[in-house]
Design an enzyme around this catalytic site. Structure first.
Site, PDB file in Angstrom:
ATOM      1  N   CYS A 116      51.363  61.780  -8.849  1.00 22.13           N
ATOM      2  CA  CYS A 116      52.467  60.844  -8.560  1.00 22.13           C
ATOM      3  C   CYS A 116      53.374  60.545  -9.750  1.00 22.13           C
ATOM      4  O   CYS A 116      54.583  60.421  -9.573  1.00 22.13           O
ATOM      5  CB  CYS A 116      51.918  59.548  -7.961  1.00 22.13           C
ATOM      6  SG  CYS A 116      51.032  59.849  -6.422  1.00 22.13           S
ATOM      7  N   HIS A 259      56.019  53.085  -8.417  1.00 22.11           N
ATOM      8  CA  HIS A 259      55.616  54.140  -7.480  1.00 22.11           C
ATOM      9  C   HIS A 259      55.349  53.506  -6.122  1.00 22.11           C
ATOM     10  O   HIS A 259      54.702  52.463  -6.019  1.00 22.11           O
ATOM     11  CB  HIS A 259      54.347  54.818  -8.019  1.00 22.11           C
ATOM     12  CG  HIS A 259      53.755  55.804  -7.062  1.00 22.11           C
ATOM     13  ND1 HIS A 259      54.507  56.748  -6.426  1.00 22.11           N
ATOM     14  CD2 HIS A 259      52.485  55.984  -6.622  1.00 22.11           C
ATOM     15  CE1 HIS A 259      53.729  57.480  -5.640  1.00 22.11           C
ATOM     16  NE2 HIS A 259      52.498  57.025  -5.745  1.00 22.11           N
ATOM     17  N   ASN A 289      54.280  57.413   0.857  1.00 22.81           N
ATOM     18  CA  ASN A 289      54.003  57.863  -0.513  1.00 22.81           C
ATOM     19  C   ASN A 289      54.496  59.305  -0.657  1.00 22.81           C
ATOM     20  O   ASN A 289      53.917  60.210  -0.060  1.00 22.81           O
ATOM     21  CB  ASN A 289      52.492  57.763  -0.760  1.00 22.81           C
ATOM     22  CG  ASN A 289      52.103  58.173  -2.176  1.00 22.81           C
ATOM     23  OD1 ASN A 289      52.890  58.748  -2.909  1.00 22.81           O
ATOM     24  ND2 ASN A 289      50.862  57.876  -2.549  1.00 22.81           N
TER      25      ASN A 289
HETATM   26  N1  ACO Z   1      43.764  53.039  10.596  1.00 27.70           N
HETATM   27  C1  ACO Z   1      42.775  52.169  10.899  1.00 27.70           C
HETATM   28  N2  ACO Z   1      41.718  51.977  10.094  1.00 27.70           N
HETATM   29  C2  ACO Z   1      41.658  52.678   8.945  1.00 27.70           C
HETATM   30  C3  ACO Z   1      42.657  53.606   8.571  1.00 27.70           C
HETATM   31  C4  ACO Z   1      43.730  53.758   9.456  1.00 27.70           C
HETATM   32  N3  ACO Z   1      44.753  54.620   9.207  1.00 27.70           N
HETATM   33  N4  ACO Z   1      42.328  54.128   7.385  1.00 27.70           N
HETATM   34  C5  ACO Z   1      41.175  53.575   7.001  1.00 27.70           C
HETATM   35  N5  ACO Z   1      40.758  52.699   7.953  1.00 27.70           N
HETATM   36  C6  ACO Z   1      39.542  51.898   7.974  1.00 27.70           C
HETATM   37  C7  ACO Z   1      38.455  52.436   7.104  1.00 27.70           C
HETATM   38  O1  ACO Z   1      37.733  53.452   7.787  1.00 27.70           O
HETATM   39  C8  ACO Z   1      37.630  51.217   6.849  1.00 27.70           C
HETATM   40  O2  ACO Z   1      36.779  50.999   7.957  1.00 27.70           O
HETATM   41  P1  ACO Z   1      35.286  50.453   7.744  1.00 27.70           P
HETATM   42  O3  ACO Z   1      35.442  49.122   7.085  1.00 27.70           O
HETATM   43  O4  ACO Z   1      34.779  50.411   9.137  1.00 27.70           O
HETATM   44  O5  ACO Z   1      34.617  51.469   6.872  1.00 27.70           O
HETATM   45  C9  ACO Z   1      38.655  50.088   6.816  1.00 27.70           C
HETATM   46  O6  ACO Z   1      39.844  50.619   7.437  1.00 27.70           O
HETATM   47  C10 ACO Z   1      39.005  49.634   5.419  1.00 27.70           C
HETATM   48  O7  ACO Z   1      39.203  50.774   4.592  1.00 27.70           O
HETATM   49  P2  ACO Z   1      39.680  50.693   3.103  1.00 27.70           P
HETATM   50  O8  ACO Z   1      39.787  52.069   2.545  1.00 27.70           O
HETATM   51  O9  ACO Z   1      38.854  49.689   2.374  1.00 27.70           O
HETATM   52  O10 ACO Z   1      41.114  50.081   3.365  1.00 27.70           O
HETATM   53  P3  ACO Z   1      42.155  49.598   2.304  1.00 27.70           P
HETATM   54  O11 ACO Z   1      42.602  48.243   2.651  1.00 27.70           O
HETATM   55  O12 ACO Z   1      41.690  49.869   0.916  1.00 27.70           O
HETATM   56  O13 ACO Z   1      43.405  50.538   2.604  1.00 27.70           O
HETATM   57  C11 ACO Z   1      44.395  52.528   1.688  1.00 27.70           C
HETATM   58  C12 ACO Z   1      43.261  51.944   2.533  1.00 27.70           C
HETATM   59  C13 ACO Z   1      45.699  52.194   2.370  1.00 27.70           C
HETATM   60  C14 ACO Z   1      44.219  54.019   1.598  1.00 27.70           C
HETATM   61  C15 ACO Z   1      44.362  51.883   0.305  1.00 27.70           C
HETATM   62  O14 ACO Z   1      43.083  51.942  -0.218  1.00 27.70           O
HETATM   63  C16 ACO Z   1      45.307  52.508  -0.672  1.00 27.70           C
HETATM   64  O15 ACO Z   1      46.502  52.413  -0.548  1.00 27.70           O
HETATM   65  N6  ACO Z   1      44.764  53.141  -1.739  1.00 27.70           N
HETATM   66  C17 ACO Z   1      45.571  53.692  -2.811  1.00 27.70           C
HETATM   67  C18 ACO Z   1      46.311  54.916  -2.433  1.00 27.70           C
HETATM   68  C19 ACO Z   1      47.129  55.349  -3.626  1.00 27.70           C
HETATM   69  O16 ACO Z   1      47.739  54.542  -4.302  1.00 27.70           O
HETATM   70  N7  ACO Z   1      47.191  56.589  -3.946  1.00 27.70           N
HETATM   71  C20 ACO Z   1      47.952  56.886  -5.129  1.00 27.70           C
HETATM   72  C21 ACO Z   1      48.071  58.121  -5.518  1.00 27.70           C
HETATM   73  S1  ACO Z   1      48.311  59.345  -4.278  1.00 27.70           S
HETATM   74  C22 ACO Z   1      48.546  60.806  -5.109  1.00 27.70           C
HETATM   75  O17 ACO Z   1      48.474  60.897  -6.287  1.00 27.70           O
HETATM   76  C23 ACO Z   1      48.852  62.056  -4.299  1.00 27.70           C
END
Ligand code: ACO
Length: 332
Positions: A116, A259, A289
């Site tokens: 990123c 970002h 993203n």
């Molecule tokens: N729809 C519904 N539920 C979902 C989805 C979805 N699309 N995706 C995940 N969940 C569920 C999970 O399975 C989990 O269920 P569980 O509690 O039964 O296990 C629950 O939602 C919570 O999951 P988390 O991963 O804890 O959710 P979080 O609030 O952390 O959000 C997310 C997930 C959006 C991916 C977040 O963690 C995030 O944005 N992370 C950072 C991503 C990022 O910044 N990447 C940067 C670099 S990318 C690159 O370099 C290419």
């Protein structure tokens, strides 16, 4: 050290594919909902490349706009530095494919692999080429076709990513007090955290095979929660570093342009930097993203909206796979 600024962003251009993909489209194929995606990420829609779009073709479209705004032609380019996590081909670099598309015959072209923060890494490299007098005029690109490396059956990543390209002409400038230009840059990485966000298969360590395809291990895998926590810490540190190096206080910054991965990461970063959300650029709702294209895409929109004007001080900050992080202070 050469006194800054000695390089400026002389022109910026972006290109996004025309196909808009809304959250509702995922409801048909994945166990997810528009409400979950908006609440947890802030994303409402993203752009998907068509079959004829490549990272090089999106980059060309963005580059032509940037060059027009800078008043130069491809033959003025001494270097092309392209940040991408989704190169068109593993060999040669996408930068060389772009060079051929542009007819930028005088340039040296190469890719930078920094996920990123690829645009900010590439800009830092270009600034270095200018400082060492290898280049006077550099084309810096952040461009992705992330849909080609995203597992559309994985709800935790499929909803996040989009395709786009951003380009900037980085040019030597005479500088001087209050001159427009790049006032500071900062790059950092921690390779120990590589396996939290990666593509396990398809590279030299595990070459593409039927087993890789069956396991879908050539697609991005991400430990979202861990990445989230690291992103907030790293982006906060990167803001401090760029401000300190530029000798600028947070309250002097007109716009923080982070970002665009997740609106909650952006809000946490802004809080740390002491920036109210009115002075923070957010367009993750429109594009999701787009990895290395995210920063130029956000700057371009901020300029279009009049939120960045000549003389504005902007703070750019990014984070991604590696882990890598980077920041810069720029006087527009
Ligand atoms: N729809 C519904 N539920 C979902 C989805 C979805 N699309 N995706 C995940 N969940 C569920 C999970 O399975 C989990 O269920 P569980 O509690 O039964 O296990 C629950 O939602 C919570 O999951 P988390 O991963 O804890 O959710 P979080 O609030 O952390 O959000 C997310 C997930 C959006 C991916 C977040 O963690 C995030 O944005 N992370 C950072 C991503 C990022 O910044 N990447 C940067 C670099 S990318 C690159 O370099 C290419």
């Amino acid at each position: 050290m050469i006194p800054r600024p000695f390089a400026e962003i002389a022109g910026l251009g972006v290109a996004v594919p025309s196909r808009v993909v809304t959250n509702a489209e995922f409801e048909a194929t994945l166990d997810t909902s528009d409400q979950w995606i908006v609440e947890r990420t802030g994303i409402r829609e993203r752009r998907y490349a068509g079959p004829s779009d490549s990272v090089a073709s999106l980059s060309r479209d963005a580059a032509l706009r940037a060059m027009e705004r800078a008043g130069i032609t491809p033959l003025d380019l001494d270097s092309i530095v392209l940040g991408t996590a989704s190169p068109d081909r593993l060999l040669p670099s996408t930068a060389c494919d772009l060079q051929a598309l542009l007819g930028a015959e005088r340039a040296a072209a190469f890719d930078v692999s920094a996920a990123c923060p690829g645009f900010l890494y590439a800009m830092t490299v270009a600034e270095g080429l200018i400082a060492s007098e290898q280049s006077r005029t550099s084309l810096v690109i952040g461009a992705e076709k992330l849909t080609a490396i995203t597992d559309m059956t994985d709800r935790s990543t499929a909803i996040l990513f989009g395709d786009a390209a951003g380009a900037a002409i980085i040019r030597r400038t005479a500088g001087g007090p209050k001159a427009r230009g790049i006032l500071s840059t900062f790059i950092k990485s921690d390779g120990r955290l590589g396996d939290l966000l990666y593509r396990p298969g398809g590279g030299a360590a595990e070459p593409l095979s039927q087993a890789v395809l069956t396991a879908r291990s050539h697609f991005i895998r991400m430990a979202g929660r861990e990445v989230f926590k690291s992103a907030v810490l790293a982006m906060s540190d990167a803001c401090d570093q760029a401000l300190e190096r530029a000798g600028v206080k947070a309250d002097e910054i007109d716009l923080l342009i982070p970002h665009q991965a997740n609106v909650r990461i952006i809000e946490a970063t802004a809080k740390h930097a002491g920036m109210p959300m009115e002075r923070v650029m957010v367009n993750v709702d429109r594009y999701g993203n787009t990895s290395s294209a995210s920063i130029p895409l956000a700057i371009d929109q901020a300029v279009e909206e009049g939120r960045v004007r000549p003389g504005s001080l902007i703070l750019l900050v990014s984070f991604g796979a590696g882990f890598t992080w980077a920041s810069a202070v720029v006087r527009w």
